[in-house]
Write an enzyme that holds these catalytic residues in place. Structure first.
Site, PDB file in Angstrom:
ATOM      1  N   ASP A 170       0.839  -1.204   0.000  1.00 42.09           N
ATOM      2  CA  ASP A 170       0.000   0.000   0.000  1.00 42.09           C
ATOM      3  C   ASP A 170       0.871   1.250   0.000  1.00 42.09           C
ATOM      4  O   ASP A 170       1.607   1.510   0.960  1.00 42.09           O
ATOM      5  CB  ASP A 170      -0.909  -0.014   1.230  1.00 42.09           C
ATOM      6  CG  ASP A 170      -2.055   0.975   1.135  1.00 42.09           C
ATOM      7  OD1 ASP A 170      -1.837   2.086   0.619  1.00 42.09           O
ATOM      8  OD2 ASP A 170      -3.168   0.646   1.583  1.00 42.09           O
ATOM      9  N   HIS A 201      -2.654  -0.262  -2.751  1.00 39.52           N
ATOM     10  CA  HIS A 201      -3.876   0.362  -2.261  1.00 39.52           C
ATOM     11  C   HIS A 201      -4.999   0.244  -3.290  1.00 39.52           C
ATOM     12  O   HIS A 201      -4.775   0.327  -4.482  1.00 39.52           O
ATOM     13  CB  HIS A 201      -3.590   1.843  -1.976  1.00 39.52           C
ATOM     14  CG  HIS A 201      -4.693   2.558  -1.272  1.00 39.52           C
ATOM     15  ND1 HIS A 201      -4.908   2.440   0.081  1.00 39.52           N
ATOM     16  CD2 HIS A 201      -5.637   3.409  -1.734  1.00 39.52           C
ATOM     17  CE1 HIS A 201      -5.938   3.183   0.426  1.00 39.52           C
ATOM     18  NE2 HIS A 201      -6.408   3.784  -0.651  1.00 39.52           N
TER      19      HIS A 201
END
Length: 232
Positions: A170, A201
């Site tokens: 992420d 993400h």
């Protein structure tokens, strides 16, 4: 069956929410509070609500940016929209957002009369985590929540089931923050955390840059089973 409803805020004023599902059929049945990303109540959020409605839930997605700009509906496709999204995110008051979600939760309980869960993505993933700690929601799901390392002190307050989906790559959550959150929730038996190795993400955002079909399917299947188990 989808429509827009008005929710009264705790401190005056009101805001809108997208609702999908037949409340007449579902009276006494479960509801799910859907918490937006930083792009407002856009097509992605509406589609999530519609999909949950098809599974038999009443899904409600409140406009959490109403205090800054009501009716935000943008995408992740242009720099202009990203700039606006980050500006709204920067001006967002988390505590007021939680208060608005609690008002929304109450409204959804009145619509359905049954158990109510919540699911959130990105900013919404953070807020779903906080709703698990600060509200009486029956079950919560957090997809790639941001900024959770600042709230690990609230883990002890999570008394109902929380499912977390974490992308190991992420770009908005550094590895040290991921480790801090993982360690914090490990001691709470109400929390289940799944890591999605190699994913970035928003891996579950259909049409997004980092969408991964396999990871999204795995996370969404786990979410479906989780809600079926805890909201029935």
């Amino acid at each position: 069956m989808a429509k827009t409803v008005t929710i009264n805020a705790h401190d005056g004023g009101s805001f809108s929410a997208y609702v999908a599902g037949d409340q007449n059929v579902s009276k006494g049945g479960p509801g799910i509070l859907v918490i937006q990303e930083i792009f407002g109540i856009n097509e992605v959020m509406r589609d999530i609500c519609d999909d949950l409605a098809a599974q038999g839930y009443v899904a409600l997605c409140p406009d959490l940016f109403w205090r800054q700009e009501p009716g935000v509906d943008i995408t992740d496709k242009t720099k202009e929209h990203w700039d606006k999204a980050f500006a709204l995110f920067g001006g967002f008051n988390v505590d007021l957002g939680i208060a608005d979600l609690k008002s929304s939760l109450s409204a959804l309980r009145q619509l359905t009369g049954g158990k109510v869960g919540t699911v959130g993505y990105c900013l919404g993933g953070k807020l779903a985590f906080l709703m698990a700690a600060r509200s009486d929601v029956d079950a919560a799901v957090s997809y790639y929540g941001v900024g959770l390392a600042d709230h690990t002190g609230e883990v002890a307050n999570i008394k109902k089931p929380l499912l977390m989906h974490v992308a190991t790559e992420d770009k908005f959550v550094p590895k040290d923050q991921q480790a801090k959150v993982k360690a914090a929730v490990a001691g709470n038996s109400n929390v289940t955390l799944h890591e999605y190795q190699g994913n970035d993400h928003a891996f579950a955002r259909v049409g997004g840059e980092h969408y991964d079909q396999a990871a999204a399917y795995a996370a969404n299947t786990r979410t479906a089973n989780f809600f079926k188990s805890h909201l029935s």
